[in-house]
Design a protein around this motif. Structure first.
Motif, PDB file in Angstrom:
ATOM      1  N   VAL A  73       0.067  -1.181  -0.032  1.00 54.99           N
ATOM      2  CA  VAL A  73       0.132   0.044  -0.655  1.00 54.99           C
ATOM      3  C   VAL A  73       1.502   1.630   0.024  1.00 54.99           C
ATOM      4  N   ILE A  74       0.860   1.917  -1.115  1.00 56.43           N
ATOM      5  CA  ILE A  74       1.223   3.252  -0.999  1.00 56.43           C
ATOM      6  C   ILE A  74       0.858   4.587  -1.006  1.00 56.43           C
ATOM      7  N   ALA A  75       1.266   5.404   0.186  1.00 55.90           N
ATOM      8  CA  ALA A  75       0.418   6.688  -0.430  1.00 55.90           C
ATOM      9  C   ALA A  75       0.679   7.725  -0.487  1.00 55.90           C
ATOM     10  N   PHE A  76       0.409   8.580  -1.530  1.00 55.39           N
ATOM     11  CA  PHE A  76       0.850   9.258  -2.185  1.00 55.39           C
ATOM     12  C   PHE A  76       0.759  10.540  -1.582  1.00 55.39           C
ATOM     13  N   TYR A  77       1.480  12.088  -1.365  1.00 48.94           N
ATOM     14  CA  TYR A  77       1.430  12.915  -0.395  1.00 48.94           C
ATOM     15  C   TYR A  77       1.795  14.205  -0.776  1.00 48.94           C
ATOM     16  N   TYR A  78       2.051  15.163   0.050  1.00 49.20           N
ATOM     17  CA  TYR A  78       2.575  16.383  -0.348  1.00 49.20           C
ATOM     18  C   TYR A  78       2.754  17.262   1.136  1.00 49.20           C
ATOM     19  N   LYS A  79       4.136  17.098   1.009  1.00 53.20           N
ATOM     20  CA  LYS A  79       4.466  17.623   2.299  1.00 53.20           C
ATOM     21  C   LYS A  79       5.456  19.055   2.317  1.00 53.20           C
ATOM     22  N   ASN A  80       5.008  20.185   2.564  1.00 50.50           N
ATOM     23  CA  ASN A  80       5.872  21.332   1.950  1.00 50.50           C
ATOM     24  C   ASN A  80       5.626  21.790   0.547  1.00 50.50           C
ATOM     25  N   ASP A  81       4.620  21.824   0.560  1.00 51.01           N
ATOM     26  CA  ASP A  81       4.104  21.712  -1.240  1.00 51.01           C
ATOM     27  C   ASP A  81       4.934  20.888  -2.388  1.00 51.01           C
ATOM     28  N   GLN A  82       5.801  19.827  -1.395  1.00 50.52           N
ATOM     29  CA  GLN A  82       6.895  18.960  -2.555  1.00 50.52           C
ATOM     30  C   GLN A  82       5.776  17.622  -2.841  1.00 50.52           C
ATOM     31  N   PRO A  83       5.979  16.396  -4.586  1.00 52.51           N
ATOM     32  CA  PRO A  83       5.147  15.524  -3.817  1.00 52.51           C
ATOM     33  C   PRO A  83       6.048  14.074  -2.890  1.00 52.51           C
ATOM     34  N   MET A  84       4.724  13.556  -2.269  1.00 50.57           N
ATOM     35  CA  MET A  84       6.114  12.422  -2.097  1.00 50.57           C
ATOM     36  C   MET A  84       5.181  11.241  -1.943  1.00 50.57           C
ATOM     37  N   SER A  85       6.094   9.928  -0.920  1.00 49.62           N
ATOM     38  CA  SER A  85       5.576   8.725  -1.283  1.00 49.62           C
ATOM     39  C   SER A  85       5.988   8.244  -0.610  1.00 49.62           C
ATOM     40  N   SER A  86       5.525   7.018   0.144  1.00 47.42           N
ATOM     41  CA  SER A  86       5.670   6.188   1.169  1.00 47.42           C
ATOM     42  C   SER A  86       5.056   4.841   1.308  1.00 47.42           C
ATOM     43  N   LEU A  87       5.904   4.297   1.162  1.00 48.67           N
ATOM     44  CA  LEU A  87       5.147   2.877   1.282  1.00 48.67           C
ATOM     45  C   LEU A  87       4.772   2.615   2.915  1.00 48.67           C
ATOM     46  N   VAL A  88       3.536   1.961   2.969  1.00 45.82           N
ATOM     47  CA  VAL A  88       2.682   2.491   4.110  1.00 45.82           C
ATOM     48  C   VAL A  88       2.295   0.885   4.984  1.00 45.82           C
ATOM     49  N   ASP A  89       2.174   1.176   6.473  1.00 41.73           N
ATOM     50  CA  ASP A  89       2.121  -0.437   6.787  1.00 41.73           C
ATOM     51  C   ASP A  89       0.009  -0.004   6.852  1.00 41.73           C
ATOM     52  N   PRO A  90      -0.148  -0.995   6.913  1.00 39.58           N
ATOM     53  CA  PRO A  90      -2.087  -0.931   6.195  1.00 39.58           C
ATOM     54  C   PRO A  90      -2.646  -1.272   8.116  1.00 39.58           C
ATOM     55  N   ALA A  91      -2.056  -1.946   8.515  1.00 41.44           N
ATOM     56  CA  ALA A  91      -2.431  -2.236  10.022  1.00 41.44           C
ATOM     57  C   ALA A  91      -2.241  -0.725  10.780  1.00 41.44           C
ATOM     58  N   THR A  92      -1.311   0.182  10.432  1.00 43.84           N
ATOM     59  CA  THR A  92      -1.095   1.416  11.287  1.00 43.84           C
ATOM     60  C   THR A  92      -1.280   2.482  10.489  1.00 43.84           C
ATOM     61  N   GLY A  93      -1.053   2.597   9.674  1.00 44.51           N
ATOM     62  CA  GLY A  93      -1.578   3.636   8.361  1.00 44.51           C
ATOM     63  C   GLY A  93      -0.231   4.411   8.637  1.00 44.51           C
ATOM     64  N   LYS A  94       0.606   3.768   9.232  1.00 44.58           N
ATOM     65  CA  LYS A  94       2.503   4.792   9.394  1.00 44.58           C
ATOM     66  C   LYS A  94       3.305   4.747   8.330  1.00 44.58           C
ATOM     67  N   ALA A  95       3.950   5.638   8.056  1.00 45.16           N
ATOM     68  CA  ALA A  95       4.886   5.176   7.591  1.00 45.16           C
ATOM     69  C   ALA A  95       5.847   4.074   6.948  1.00 45.16           C
ATOM     70  N   ILE A  96       6.711   3.244   6.192  1.00 49.29           N
ATOM     71  CA  ILE A  96       7.105   2.179   5.986  1.00 49.29           C
ATOM     72  C   ILE A  96       9.064   3.141   6.152  1.00 49.29           C
ATOM     73  N   ALA A  97       8.662   3.146   4.826  1.00 47.34           N
ATOM     74  CA  ALA A  97      10.064   3.352   4.044  1.00 47.34           C
ATOM     75  C   ALA A  97       9.866   4.460   2.717  1.00 47.34           C
ATOM     76  N   PRO A  98      10.461   5.460   2.390  1.00 44.86           N
ATOM     77  CA  PRO A  98      10.214   6.389   1.242  1.00 44.86           C
ATOM     78  C   PRO A  98       9.610   5.044   0.078  1.00 44.86           C
ATOM     79  N   TYR A  99       9.030   5.466  -0.878  1.00 45.22           N
ATOM     80  CA  TYR A  99       9.052   4.560  -1.972  1.00 45.22           C
ATOM     81  C   TYR A  99       9.433   5.204  -2.941  1.00 45.22           C
ATOM     82  N   ASP A 100       9.934   4.378  -3.526  1.00 44.92           N
ATOM     83  CA  ASP A 100      10.494   4.959  -4.974  1.00 44.92           C
ATOM     84  C   ASP A 100      10.500   3.576  -6.210  1.00 44.92           C
ATOM     85  N   ARG A 101       9.768   3.972  -7.367  1.00 45.05           N
ATOM     86  CA  ARG A 101       9.793   2.821  -8.862  1.00 45.05           C
ATOM     87  C   ARG A 101      10.829   2.733  -8.652  1.00 45.05           C
ATOM     88  N   SER A 102      11.180   1.195  -8.766  1.00 44.27           N
ATOM     89  CA  SER A 102      12.453   0.896  -9.244  1.00 44.27           C
ATOM     90  C   SER A 102      12.548   1.038 -10.486  1.00 44.27           C
TER      91      SER A 102
END
Ligand code: FMN
Length: 736
Positions: A73-102
């Motif tokens: 599950v990947i969350a795409f979001y804005y932080k300080n107007d910058q687009p970011m993406s993170s791999l998230v844990d669906p159980a907690t909804g928290k970020a596990i690691a930044p997500y970058d397509r290989s």
């Protein structure tokens, strides 16, 4: 036709197919790696509303959520107007690691799909997939034919090591290759819109929305009813825009949800065509089915090996078919030679015959049996030399012969002789030559000679037949076949044990040391090849061009080469070998005989042999380190004189390498033969055979026939027959 389809696209497309297969192998690992990196999905609370609610709480600037086919599950979001993406844990909804397509995955996929050549590359890849499908289907058809029909497709493969490797790999990989190539073609056709992929335009944006305050995402009913595993993408409404909506993509359809009421405003289910396309896409890429991807990858990994073995086999068969010199036209020739061959060796014999007849002044026309003409105007004699394939069927170059014979104009003026090449280890020895013989007989064709047979390309048998031909023609024919022989190696006699002189069967067990071979010789393939007991050693006696073959009583592991040789009256090679003294050297080569050795596994083994036939059987027992049940039935003349390997056999019994020993002697009181002790031990044999025993028989032809009859009687109460066991690969003979 199918053979041509296998051969030509095979050669032309093999590079492309190998490239696609190898890049496919690399891609096949990615879904499993991806899957391994995906956090476990909690057993409860896996509805999209709950998960999206937790993610929204952790990522205030959430823009959209994606779930990959492998479950990430990947969350795409804005932080300080910058687009970011993170791999998230669906159980907690928290970020596990930044997500970058290989980047590597992206690069590899582009290479596999289009070779970085845009549409041209996509078409090339599609053509590659089509070539792979044609190769796989034509190869499957050829394999079935070689094995003797579809029902025998899975039986033991035959032929050289390379042929067996090619067939074994093909049988392992065929389903995966058909799946990969078929789905690859489908995807290419859909990419170019030749067939529909069912991808509809997105559903129409709703004309009106409620426009009230935004409902928290975890309270939206359609998302509560949607399991996370079905989610593809959820796009949040643009913050502060009351006219925007939630945009939802799932496995089954797409829709828009009112952000204020939580109501599904528009819903467009996927069409059946799209679902078919997506299933096919999944079957090709293994996305979401990591184990399938790995299986497809394994199947693809066989492709380079099959391409290599296929090209080598094709090349060898081509090389094996010699150029026929001074080949006359069919209607000008006085002698016609027709050849039925698949592996090419029969052509070598045909050329010897062609050359010697030409030398004797004949005008000879040599051609494949498939090119039988309706008439030969000037022919006086015809020779038909044919191998047998499959389960007693025609080889490739003779497939159409019987049909063409139907079209032959009446009874010919010439005489015909048929020579069948085959292998007595097959239940239907030289059957196709027999079928040809019967067809000619029923048409009343006149014979120059009775139909004759050659076992395992025996040069001696062929030269003997050549003498019969010369006699029948009443001409001097210098017909001596000189086969192309492999590299020979020096073997030095180390020791000999002599038996049988008192019973007129002088027999020696000869042990030779193996030649030393340096690393370079091994790398360049010039070293003596490894061998197993039951393989053959070819030795050419001085003054001859023709090798004689002896079954090996040792394997390379034993560190020496051992054979049993009986001296035949006037025997050129056996006489030569019997004269050898320790320190003398002979030149020899190895000929593999993979069909004559105990099958792998733990099933019991029944060894039956007489005289020197005990040689390879002794080799099998010596190598029986795992103490698998082995029972020996051995026939000789007199225990005092020619009980070969007596001391070794006693030791092997003590070591449990040999389970049972039954011997028969024919020059003693109460004489008996090996067939007799087989019948006497019927009950034990039946039990062993019921337990899956493998039978190996070695010795003279008449003994082997007697053994076959005795076993027929032994097996009668069980309803089994030696022929059935032979067809199952559980009964093998090495007969001379
Ligand atoms: C797959 C396969 C199937 C065979 N089937 C038979 C058979 O049913 N009967 C037989 O006598 N020989 C059979 N043989 C042996 C060949 O007929 C024999 O080796 C022959 O000399 C090959 O000649 P070629 O190299 O010209 O094709 C078979 C060989 C192979 C590799």
């Amino acid at each position: 036709m199918l053979r041509q389809l296998h051969k030509y696209p095979g050669l032309i497309a093999s590079l492309l197919v190998v490239f696609l297969a190898l890049s496919g192998v690399i891609l096949s690992v990615l879904p499993a790696l991806d899957r391994a990196g995906a956090p476990a999905v909690p057993a409860t609370g896996t509805d999209v509303a709950t998960v999206a609610g937790k993610i929204a709480a952790n990522f205030p600037g959430i823009e959209h959520i994606t779930r990959t086919p492998s479950g990430k599950v990947i969350a795409f979001y804005y932080k300080n107007d910058q687009p970011m993406s993170s791999l998230v844990d669906p159980a907690t909804g928290k970020a596990i690691a930044p997500y970058d397509r290989s980047k590597f995955e992206h690069w590899m996929k582009s290479l596999h799909r289009s070779l970085f050549l845009g549409d041209k590359g996509r078409i090339t890849a599609g053509v590659g997939a089509a070539a792979m499908l044609i190769l796989t289907l034509s190869g499957l058809w050829m394999t079935a034919r070689r094995m003797g029909g579809w029902s025998k497709l899975l039986s033991k493969s035959r032929g050289t090591k390379m042929q067996r490797l090619h067939v074994d790999l093909a049988r392992l990989a065929v389903v995966g290759l058909i799946l990969s190539s078929f789905t690859g073609i489908y995807i290419t056709l859909a990419t170019f819109e030749i067939i529909p992929d069912g991808m509809a335009t997105p559903p129409a944006f709703p004309e009106s929305v409620n426009g009230g305050a935004t409902m928290p995402v975890d309270q939206i009913a359609p998302l509560k009813n949607l399991d996370l595993s079905q989610l593809r993408e959820l796009v949040f409404p643009y913050p502060g825009d009351p006219t925007d909506v939630y945009t939802l993509a799932t496995d089954t359809g797409d829709g828009y949800i009112d952000q204020s009421t939580g109501e599904m405003l528009t819903w467009q289910p996927h069409s059946a065509v799209q679902q078919v396309y997506e299933t096919i896409y999944m079957l090709h890429t293994g996305k979401g089915l990591w184990w399938l991807a790995l299986l497809l990858g394994l199947a693809s990994a066989t492709v380079p090996v099959m391409a290599f073995t296929g090209i080598v086999m094709w090349w060898r068969a081509r090389k094996g078919r010699p150029r026929i010199r001074a080949n006359q036209g069919a209607q000008a020739a006085d002698t016609i030679i027709l050849v039925g061959s698949e592996g090419g060796s029969t052509w070598g014999f045909a050329r010897t015959l062609h050359d010697s007849l030409t030398k004797a002044g004949h005008k000879v026309h040599t051609a494949p049996m498939n090119s039988l003409k309706p008439a030969y105007r000037k022919a006086g004699n015809m020779f038909i030399l044919t191998a047998t394939y499959g389960d007693g069927e025609a080889p490739q170059s003779a497939k159409n012969f019987l049909a063409r014979l139907e079209a032959f104009n009446g009874k010919p003026d010439f005489k015909v002789a048929v020579l069948g090449f085959g292998d007595r280890q097959f239940p239907k020895f030289a059957q196709f030559a027999r079928d040809v013989d019967a067809a000619l007989e029923s048409r009343g064709w006149e014979r120059l000679l009775d139909t004759d047979f050659i076992d395992r390309q025996s040069t001696q048998e062929f030269n003997r037949w050549g003498r019969d031909v010369a006699k029948a023609l009443g001409e001097e024919l210098a017909l001596e076949h000189v086969p192309v022989l492999p590299r020979r190696h020096p073997l030095t006699l180390v020791s000999r044990e002599d038996y049988g002189a008192e019973v007129q069967a002088p027999t020696s067990i000869l042990r030779f040391s193996l030649p030393e071979s340096g690393l370079l010789a091994r790398i360049t393939g010039r070293a003596m090849p490894k061998f197993e007991a039951g393989d053959l050693v070819g030795i050419i006696p001085p003054g001859s061009n023709v090798p004689r073959y002896y079954s090996l009583a040792s394997s390379a592991k034993d560190g020496m080469l051992e054979i049993c040789v009986k001296k035949h009256p006037g025997g050129q090679c056996s006489g030569y070998l019997h004269e050898l003294q320790p320190g003398d050297t002979v030149q020899a080569f190895i000929r593999p005989n993979p069909d004559f050795r105990p099958a792998k596994g733990k099933a019991p083994v029944i060894l039956i042999g007489a005289g020197t036939g005990i040689g390879p059987l002794a080799g099998f027992i010596r190598g029986n380190d795992k103490a698998r049940p082995m029972h020996l039935y051995f026939g000789a003349r007199d225990p005092k004189s020619d009980f070969l390997y007596r001391n070794d056999l006693e030791q092997w019994l003590a070591e449990r390498k040999l389970t049972g020993l039954n011997a028969a002697f024919s020059r003693v009181e109460n004489r008996s033969y090996v067939q007799d002790i087989i019948k006497q031990d019927a009950e034990t044999l039946r039990e062993l055979i019921n337990n899956g025993a493998h039978i190996l028989v070695c010795g003279g032809r008449s003994m082997a026939n007697g053994v076959m009859e005795a076993l027929e009687q032994v097996l009668a109460p069980t309803g089994l027959e030696p022929a059935t066991l032979k067809a199952q690969g559980r009964y093998a003979e090495d007969v001379y």
